[in-house]
Write an enzyme that holds these catalytic residues in place. Structure first.
Site, PDB file in Angstrom:
ATOM      1  N   HIS A 299      35.953   8.864  20.896  1.00 52.38           N
ATOM      2  CA  HIS A 299      35.852   9.447  19.553  1.00 52.38           C
ATOM      3  C   HIS A 299      36.486   8.529  18.514  1.00 52.38           C
ATOM      4  CE1 HIS A 299      40.126  10.459  19.733  1.00 52.38           C
ATOM      5  NE2 HIS A 299      39.939  11.181  20.824  1.00 52.38           N
TER       6      HIS A 299
ATOM      7  N   CYS B  69      42.045   9.897  25.922  1.00 49.27           N
ATOM      8  CA  CYS B  69      40.711   9.507  25.463  1.00 49.27           C
ATOM      9  C   CYS B  69      40.671   8.017  25.146  1.00 49.27           C
ATOM     10  CB  CYS B  69      40.327  10.308  24.222  1.00 49.27           C
ATOM     11  SG  CYS B  69      40.264  12.096  24.484  1.00 49.27           S
TER      12      CYS B  69
END
Length: 493
Positions: free
Chosen positions: A153, A161
């Site tokens: 993202h 992430c």
């Protein structure tokens, strides 16, 4: 009259039902571009690069990430059917350590092979745009590994992430969206601790994750020699790549990650090419170990990494566990401005303190194998008069060293309930905003509008070895050519 009206109602109901059915089948594709930020075109500069590499804008893609180098690669299928490297993106932030994700809350970013379909693309992400890596896959589940919502993202903020800048994820998202519009059902996401080279394998030879890394290196090597997306299966709690039914079998083998492996074969041309590559890698690895290549330093409490391109532009930042990669287009000189907006709340990795360095155990290479020639053992050296005298008066002896253990802060299971992120950095850290599903009500205007970064690195190229196999990846061949979203969506109906 009554009968005519009744027939009209029935026809209208049938039309509405058919429309609802089509909408349901096409919901994934429609969801790809439900906001202005998710509908941004591929930048003209990148479109020109795609054409130069004999690729199509809507041809299939494949994504690889490397933690240690903090790099994300987008590969794209050319008109010969093979994949070529389109562009390498520096990763703004990743968290955890080298090694696979094992449990919810360990802050680890995943490692392994995953499949990204349209439903995993989030145009309404709280982090500008995102796609879900698909962790855990069948292999992870067979080992009882837990975790969820592990994303690639924007926002340059990571808790398990791979975080890019908003401008970068807009470009990557657009490439994925176009590949789906071109007919690709899912693109492969390969996540590695580092580039699987003999040098890196030698540097990390004492890491307890090495058996897992050698297993996924098989898939890495198959992609390197074929430039084709490897078919991935799981059995006996291990990865299996490019498995086919044996000669004479009437049906394809059925795989279960937790069950015994069925009978299967790997095509001879792949087996031979991979064996030759692995033999060369093993020979180079043996030379590096024999000459005493030092092992990688232990993690002394550092949480993840940041590409040097970004670390150089954040006050007080360090690259953490990341080191410069091999991509020639990712030098600092090629990025006068950063490749995207670095938010003010970014919390980069920090360098270990002097106390942590002093407390860390000394790094030593593993003991040589029995076949390695070693010097003959000799009798202990006789102590000198002065050293004996020093011990007698209490001045000699070795003090025991003390080591400290660090605990990684936990990630929350639900985004809404996540507490403020705690890092080992001395300054307080703001809580990470919630990763939401497409129902998120945040508007695209809450983030800066996308514009191609002025300092985009020139695309790098990778020469593929000679290979006779030219068949397209199953399910990946473009099935429609279109220039508008209306005709694109119509192609799926």
């Amino acid at each position: 009259m009554i009968n005519r009206a009744f027939v009209r109602v029935l026809m209208t109901s049938a039309a509405l039902a058919a429309g609802a059915l089509l909408t349901g089948c096409n919901s994934d594709q429609v969801a790809l571009a439900t906001s202005a930020k998710a509908n941004q075109p591929v930048p003209p500069k990148l479109v020109a690069t795609i054409a130069e590499k004999d690729m199509d804008t809507q041809s299939p893609i494949l994504v690889r990430v490397f933690k240690q180098e903090a790099e994300l690669e987008v590969w794209k299928q050319d008109r010969s059917g093979k994949f070529g490297l389109l562009k390498t993106y520096p990763i703004c932030r990743w968290s955890g350590d080298l090694g696979p994700k094992v449990r919810e809350g360990d802050r680890q970013a995943p490692e392994g092979f995953y499949s990204i379909n349209p439903s995993q693309m989030n145009p309404q992400s709280a982090y500008y745009l995102s796609f879900n890596t698909g962790y855990p896959n069948a292999f992870d589940r067979a080992l009882g590994r837990t975790g969820s919502q592990l994303m690639v993202h924007g926002d340059c903020s990571s808790r398990g992430c791979f975080a890019m800048t908003d401008e970068q994820i807009a470009e990557i998202y657009a490439l994925g969206r176009e590949s789906f519009f071109g007919g690709q059902r899912a693109f492969q996401f390969q996540a590695y601790p580092f580039r699987m080279t003999p040098v890196n394998m030698a540097r990390h030879r004492n890491n307890p994750n090495m058996p897992f890394w050698r297993m996924i290196k098989e898939g890495y090597d198959q992609f390197e020699v074929t430039r084709q997306e490897p078919k991935v299966d799981f059995c006996e709690k291990k990865y299996v790549f490019n498995a086919q039914k044996p000669p004479g079998a009437t049906r394809d083998p059925v795989f279960d990650a937790a069950a015994k492996c069925p009978a299967y074969v790997v095509p001879d041309e792949i087996t031979t090419a991979v064996r030759e590559k692995q033999q060369a890698d093993d020979a180079e690895y043996a030379k590096l170990v024999a000459k005493g290549t030092p092992v990688a330093k232990l993690n002394t409490g550092i949480d993840g990494g940041m590409n040097p391109i970004f670390a150089a532009r954040v006050p007080g930042a360090s690259t953490g566990l990341s080191i410069p990669g091999e991509a020639p287009g990712l030098s600092l000189a090629n990025f006068t401005p950063a490749p995207g907006t670095i938010p003010g709340h970014v919390n980069p990795p920090r360098a270990p303190t002097d106390d942590e360095i002093a407390a860390a155990p000394a790094e030593t290479a593993p003991a040589p194998a029995p076949s390695t020639r070693v010097a003959a053992a000799s009798a202990p050296e006789k102590p000198s008069f002065m050293s004996s005298l020093a011990r007698k008066v209490g001045l000699g002896g070795n003090a025991p060293t003390e080591t400290t253990a660090t605990t990684k802060p936990a990630e929350s299971r639900t985004a809404e309930a996540k507490p403020a992120e705690v890092k080992p950095a001395p300054k307080p850290v703001a809580a990470k905003p919630a990763e939401t599903k497409p129902a998120d009500t945040r508007q695209a205007t809450a983030r800066p509008p996308f514009k191609p970064a002025a300092g985009d690195a020139p695309a790098t190229t990778a020469s593929a070895p000679a290979q006779t196999q030219t068949a397209l990846v199953s399910g990946a061949a473009p099935v429609l050519q279109s220039n508008s979203f209306d005709s694109r969506f119509a192609g799926f109906k």
